[in-house]
Design a protein around this motif. Sequence first.
Motif, PDB file in Angstrom:
ATOM      1  N   LYS A  32       0.830  -1.210   0.000  1.00  0.00           N
ATOM      2  CA  LYS A  32       0.000   0.000   0.000  1.00  0.00           C
ATOM      3  C   LYS A  32       0.861   1.254   0.000  1.00  0.00           C
ATOM      4  CE  LYS A  32      -3.830  -2.486   0.590  1.00  0.00           C
ATOM      5  NZ  LYS A  32      -3.220  -3.786   0.252  1.00  0.00           N
ATOM      6  N   VAL A  33       1.999   1.182  -0.702  1.00  0.00           N
ATOM      7  CA  VAL A  33       2.796   2.384  -0.922  1.00  0.00           C
ATOM      8  C   VAL A  33       2.893   2.610  -2.417  1.00  0.00           C
ATOM      9  CG1 VAL A  33       4.173   1.974   1.138  1.00  0.00           C
ATOM     10  CG2 VAL A  33       5.069   1.307  -1.074  1.00  0.00           C
ATOM     11  N   LEU A  34       3.019   3.875  -2.805  1.00  0.00           N
ATOM     12  CA  LEU A  34       3.093   4.217  -4.210  1.00  0.00           C
ATOM     13  C   LEU A  34       4.527   4.629  -4.512  1.00  0.00           C
ATOM     14  CD1 LEU A  34       1.086   4.285  -6.462  1.00  0.00           C
ATOM     15  CD2 LEU A  34       0.644   6.673  -5.958  1.00  0.00           C
ATOM     16  N   ASN A  35       5.236   3.772  -5.222  1.00  0.00           N
ATOM     17  CA  ASN A  35       6.634   4.085  -5.503  1.00  0.00           C
ATOM     18  C   ASN A  35       6.729   4.849  -6.820  1.00  0.00           C
ATOM     19  OD1 ASN A  35       9.365   4.179  -5.775  1.00  0.00           O
ATOM     20  ND2 ASN A  35       9.564   2.050  -6.426  1.00  0.00           N
ATOM     21  N   VAL A  36       6.767   6.187  -6.742  1.00  0.00           N
ATOM     22  CA  VAL A  36       6.823   6.968  -7.976  1.00  0.00           C
ATOM     23  C   VAL A  36       8.197   6.908  -8.629  1.00  0.00           C
ATOM     24  CG1 VAL A  36       4.940   8.608  -7.725  1.00  0.00           C
ATOM     25  CG2 VAL A  36       7.094   9.022  -6.574  1.00  0.00           C
ATOM     26  N   PHE A  83      11.765   2.219   2.334  1.00  0.00           N
ATOM     27  CA  PHE A  83      10.329   1.961   2.359  1.00  0.00           C
ATOM     28  C   PHE A  83       9.904   1.123   3.564  1.00  0.00           C
ATOM     29  CE2 PHE A  83      11.098   3.302  -1.949  1.00  0.00           C
ATOM     30  CZ  PHE A  83      10.009   4.120  -2.202  1.00  0.00           C
ATOM     31  N   GLY A  84      10.865   0.412   4.160  1.00  0.00           N
ATOM     32  CA  GLY A  84      10.562  -0.336   5.369  1.00  0.00           C
ATOM     33  C   GLY A  84      10.093   0.566   6.509  1.00  0.00           C
ATOM     34  N   PHE A  85      10.553   1.825   6.495  1.00  0.00           N
ATOM     35  CA  PHE A  85      10.118   2.759   7.522  1.00  0.00           C
ATOM     36  C   PHE A  85       8.715   3.284   7.232  1.00  0.00           C
ATOM     37  CE2 PHE A  85      14.745   2.999   7.498  1.00  0.00           C
ATOM     38  CZ  PHE A  85      15.015   2.736   8.826  1.00  0.00           C
ATOM     39  N   VAL A  86       8.420   3.363   5.933  1.00  0.00           N
ATOM     40  CA  VAL A  86       7.135   3.937   5.536  1.00  0.00           C
ATOM     41  C   VAL A  86       5.987   3.019   5.935  1.00  0.00           C
ATOM     42  CG1 VAL A  86       5.768   4.683   3.570  1.00  0.00           C
ATOM     43  CG2 VAL A  86       8.201   5.175   3.637  1.00  0.00           C
ATOM     44  N   VAL A  87       6.182   1.695   5.796  1.00  0.00           N
ATOM     45  CA  VAL A  87       5.065   0.781   6.026  1.00  0.00           C
ATOM     46  C   VAL A  87       4.671   0.671   7.491  1.00  0.00           C
ATOM     47  CG1 VAL A  87       5.424  -0.624   3.974  1.00  0.00           C
ATOM     48  CG2 VAL A  87       6.629  -1.203   6.067  1.00  0.00           C
ATOM     49  N   ARG A  88       5.427   1.329   8.377  1.00  0.00           N
ATOM     50  CA  ARG A  88       5.027   1.271   9.785  1.00  0.00           C
ATOM     51  C   ARG A  88       3.839   2.179  10.071  1.00  0.00           C
ATOM     52  NH1 ARG A  88      11.016   1.578  12.392  1.00  0.00           N
ATOM     53  NH2 ARG A  88      11.774  -0.339  11.456  1.00  0.00           N
ATOM     54  N   ALA A  89       3.567   3.134   9.171  1.00  0.00           N
ATOM     55  CA  ALA A  89       2.503   4.097   9.423  1.00  0.00           C
ATOM     56  C   ALA A  89       1.157   3.545   8.939  1.00  0.00           C
ATOM     57  CB  ALA A  89       2.822   5.401   8.702  1.00  0.00           C
ATOM     58  N   ASP A  90       0.087   4.286   9.230  1.00  0.00           N
ATOM     59  CA  ASP A  90      -1.230   3.870   8.734  1.00  0.00           C
ATOM     60  C   ASP A  90      -1.319   4.139   7.243  1.00  0.00           C
ATOM     61  OD1 ASP A  90      -3.080   6.610   8.429  1.00  0.00           O
ATOM     62  OD2 ASP A  90      -1.382   6.767   9.790  1.00  0.00           O
ATOM     63  N   GLU A  92      -2.997   5.987   5.025  1.00  0.00           N
ATOM     64  CA  GLU A  92      -2.967   7.291   4.358  1.00  0.00           C
ATOM     65  C   GLU A  92      -1.577   7.925   4.439  1.00  0.00           C
ATOM     66  OE1 GLU A  92      -5.816  11.162   4.510  1.00  0.00           O
ATOM     67  OE2 GLU A  92      -6.665   9.195   4.959  1.00  0.00           O
ATOM     68  N   THR A  93      -0.961   7.794   5.624  1.00  0.00           N
ATOM     69  CA  THR A  93       0.386   8.334   5.790  1.00  0.00           C
ATOM     70  C   THR A  93       1.379   7.586   4.913  1.00  0.00           C
ATOM     71  OG1 THR A  93      -0.300   8.548   8.066  1.00  0.00           O
ATOM     72  CG2 THR A  93       1.962   9.135   7.578  1.00  0.00           C
ATOM     73  N   ARG A  94       1.154   6.269   4.759  1.00  0.00           N
ATOM     74  CA  ARG A  94       2.026   5.479   3.898  1.00  0.00           C
ATOM     75  C   ARG A  94       2.068   6.056   2.493  1.00  0.00           C
ATOM     76  NH1 ARG A  94       0.831  -0.967   4.426  1.00  0.00           N
ATOM     77  NH2 ARG A  94       0.873  -1.040   6.682  1.00  0.00           N
ATOM     78  N   ILE A  95       0.875   6.353   1.967  1.00  0.00           N
ATOM     79  CA  ILE A  95       0.807   6.871   0.606  1.00  0.00           C
ATOM     80  C   ILE A  95       1.579   8.175   0.499  1.00  0.00           C
ATOM     81  CG2 ILE A  95      -0.758   7.873  -1.101  1.00  0.00           C
ATOM     82  CD1 ILE A  95      -0.987   4.934  -1.110  1.00  0.00           C
ATOM     83  N   LYS A  96       1.307   9.094   1.448  1.00  0.00           N
ATOM     84  CA  LYS A  96       1.960  10.403   1.370  1.00  0.00           C
ATOM     85  C   LYS A  96       3.470  10.279   1.490  1.00  0.00           C
ATOM     86  CE  LYS A  96      -1.771  13.295   2.908  1.00  0.00           C
ATOM     87  NZ  LYS A  96      -2.394  13.973   4.028  1.00  0.00           N
ATOM     88  N   ASN A  97       3.921   9.532   2.503  1.00  0.00           N
ATOM     89  CA  ASN A  97       5.372   9.429   2.713  1.00  0.00           C
ATOM     90  C   ASN A  97       6.059   8.706   1.573  1.00  0.00           C
ATOM     91  OD1 ASN A  97       5.116  10.812   5.036  1.00  0.00           O
ATOM     92  ND2 ASN A  97       5.398   9.079   6.401  1.00  0.00           N
ATOM     93  N   SER A  98       5.388   7.681   1.021  1.00  0.00           N
ATOM     94  CA  SER A  98       6.034   6.964  -0.079  1.00  0.00           C
ATOM     95  C   SER A  98       6.132   7.866  -1.304  1.00  0.00           C
ATOM     96  CB  SER A  98       5.284   5.682  -0.409  1.00  0.00           C
ATOM     97  OG  SER A  98       3.987   5.953  -0.872  1.00  0.00           O
ATOM     98  N   LEU A  99       5.127   8.723  -1.506  1.00  0.00           N
ATOM     99  CA  LEU A  99       5.204   9.689  -2.605  1.00  0.00           C
ATOM    100  C   LEU A  99       6.424  10.585  -2.430  1.00  0.00           C
ATOM    101  CD1 LEU A  99       1.570  11.025  -3.146  1.00  0.00           C
ATOM    102  CD2 LEU A  99       3.019   9.929  -4.827  1.00  0.00           C
ATOM    103  N   LEU A 100       6.580  11.110  -1.208  1.00  0.00           N
ATOM    104  CA  LEU A 100       7.688  12.037  -0.964  1.00  0.00           C
ATOM    105  C   LEU A 100       9.024  11.337  -1.151  1.00  0.00           C
ATOM    106  CD1 LEU A 100       6.311  13.855   2.190  1.00  0.00           C
ATOM    107  CD2 LEU A 100       6.319  14.649  -0.157  1.00  0.00           C
ATOM    108  N   ILE A 101       9.160  10.153  -0.567  1.00  0.00           N
ATOM    109  CA  ILE A 101      10.424   9.431  -0.699  1.00  0.00           C
ATOM    110  C   ILE A 101      10.673   9.063  -2.151  1.00  0.00           C
ATOM    111  CG2 ILE A 101      11.524   7.227  -0.156  1.00  0.00           C
ATOM    112  CD1 ILE A 101      10.620   7.564   2.644  1.00  0.00           C
ATOM    113  N   GLY A 102       9.595   8.665  -2.841  1.00  0.00           N
ATOM    114  CA  GLY A 102       9.738   8.335  -4.257  1.00  0.00           C
ATOM    115  C   GLY A 102      10.245   9.528  -5.058  1.00  0.00           C
ATOM    116  N   PHE A 103       9.747  10.740  -4.746  1.00  0.00           N
ATOM    117  CA  PHE A 103      10.216  11.922  -5.474  1.00  0.00           C
ATOM    118  C   PHE A 103      11.686  12.177  -5.209  1.00  0.00           C
ATOM    119  CE2 PHE A 103       5.729  13.394  -5.847  1.00  0.00           C
ATOM    120  CZ  PHE A 103       5.733  13.313  -7.209  1.00  0.00           C
TER     121      PHE A 103
END
Lengths: 289, 310
Positions: A32-36, A83-90, A92-103
């Motif tokens: 449930k993360v979006l890797n841009v 991304f291992g850090f991102v999946v610890r969140a709920d 909605e936060t996962r999506i946002k943080n993965s977007l930022l990290i992906g950028f």
Amino acid sequence: MILSQQMVLGVMIGGLYGLAAVGLSLIFGVLKVLNVAHGELIMLGGYGAYWLFVLLGLDPFASLLLVLPLSLLLGLGLYWALFGFVVRADEETRIKNSLLIGFGLSLALHALAVRLWTADERGITTPYAGKVLIVGQLAIPLVRLASLAVAFVLIAALHLLLTRWRWGRAVRATAEDWQAALLAGIDVRRAYLLAFGLGAGLAGAAGTLVSVGYSISPSIGLEWTLKALIVVVLAGLGSVFGTFVGGLFLGVAEAASAAAFGGPYREVVGLVIIFAVLVARPRGLFGAR
Amino acid sequence: MHAERRWAALILLALAGLALVPLAVRRDDTLNLIFLILLSVTLAQSWNIIAGYAGQVNLGHAAFFGLGALVTRTLWIGGTPVLVAMLAGAFVAMVFALAIGVAAFRLRGAYFAIGTLALGEILRITTGNIFSEISTLPAATIAAYRLTLRYYLGLGLAALAVVVGATLATSRLGLGITAIREDEDAAEASGVNALGLKLTALAAATVLAALAGGLFAYYHISYYPQHPFSPHWTFDALLITNIGGVGTLHGPVLGAVFYVLLKEYLANRWVDLHLLIFGVFFIVIVLLLPGGLVEAGERVRRLLRSRLRR
């Protein structure tokens, strides 16, 4: 006749869209993360094959055997480091943080690629690059046909992995409901890791095929991320073959719109489709399940 | 809430100080640098309104910036006074945003992000296809070009962005908008008109972005009409806002100053590696300081306070 020729070419690039999208879909569906930065992974895979070809003279189809595992390792590294850090969140936060990290990641990988390989467009020209298969009045470039076949084989292999292998089934269970999977004794973190690695490996393989039949440059990342996103939205999550068919459909739709409205608009049709599909099914095709 | 007002006053004071700079400094490179910061403040604040306050991660923001630039440039070169042209650009972009918003706001989370990204790209490619020739100012306009005019316009826009942001942050309207960010269903259940408020936030964000785009069109001598639609404008706004502190009034301002100066420094120091360093730096901020510079400042202040008490 020209139209059917273009349709055939559309099917062949569509196979690569499908392959690119399967990796993204796996990561999105399971973690449930979006890797841009998915497109940048494709780009790196392409340059990996390019390097192996130029430095070692390795045939690009043979170098798949190296590029795919290396991309998989890169994926494991990225999961471990980021991304291992991102999946610890709920969610909605996962999506946002993965977007930022992906950028951030796509910015860094793009700059790295420019540094290593310059901004020029590159492609791999094999000795058999010009070979064409004539079927009736259609001319089918052999390399692209082979790429389509390889893409299909990889997708079939992924399907087998996900349905037959113990850990593959664990990945699918995690995608359906990670809490239930956790209760059933599945190591969800390991399923995440595996899904991310497989997704990155497939991206690398897709990149290799892109560098043979088409061309690569450091800036193709966003374009390929978009293609993959279009297919993911179109096909929905959860079906490997469905995603592949979605890719073929996008390839054909692009070819048709290029024939109808002229070449420059071929990129627009997929984007219009994605927007229409999304608006018609606001929760995406998630809701289909 | 009071803190936001104080910050607004502080920032406006700093902007007033910047108004004196052209009187003392004659160097164009300094003015250009400050102009770039001001443009970034406006763009980042406008993205912050829709993504930070309302929580709608809009990846198609460049479309609004681009529309503002396109309309302003066309009208202004055609002879319309630049302020009128900019307002027209803002109006066109707002109408477009509202029409699209009704459809796009049915999407949530990742799908909103994907949909808006697709939308921005549709506009970019279409503009590139229709207006493929580079847009250059007529010789007479170039001869009469005055940088200070652009500078003061940029200053005014940045001030407007801060005022709009502060008004949203301290009003009942803003409370509703942030409630949507926290939990849209719960907000609706307690009587918040979610769609209406999201559209209001989008309209405010779009007007600011389109005005910034118009200023870009007024500032640049020549560029491809496609350029202001490039997704990097969205990413710039996103990076700046997140580096500064998303969902705060002063975050995008601090972020813009920091971002422009750091990027300029890195570009001078490590010419071809600066984006690599920048990307890694940004990832580190997201992982370690999700609240950006604002959070860093607060941590330092808390630390100092606890030390002083001892």
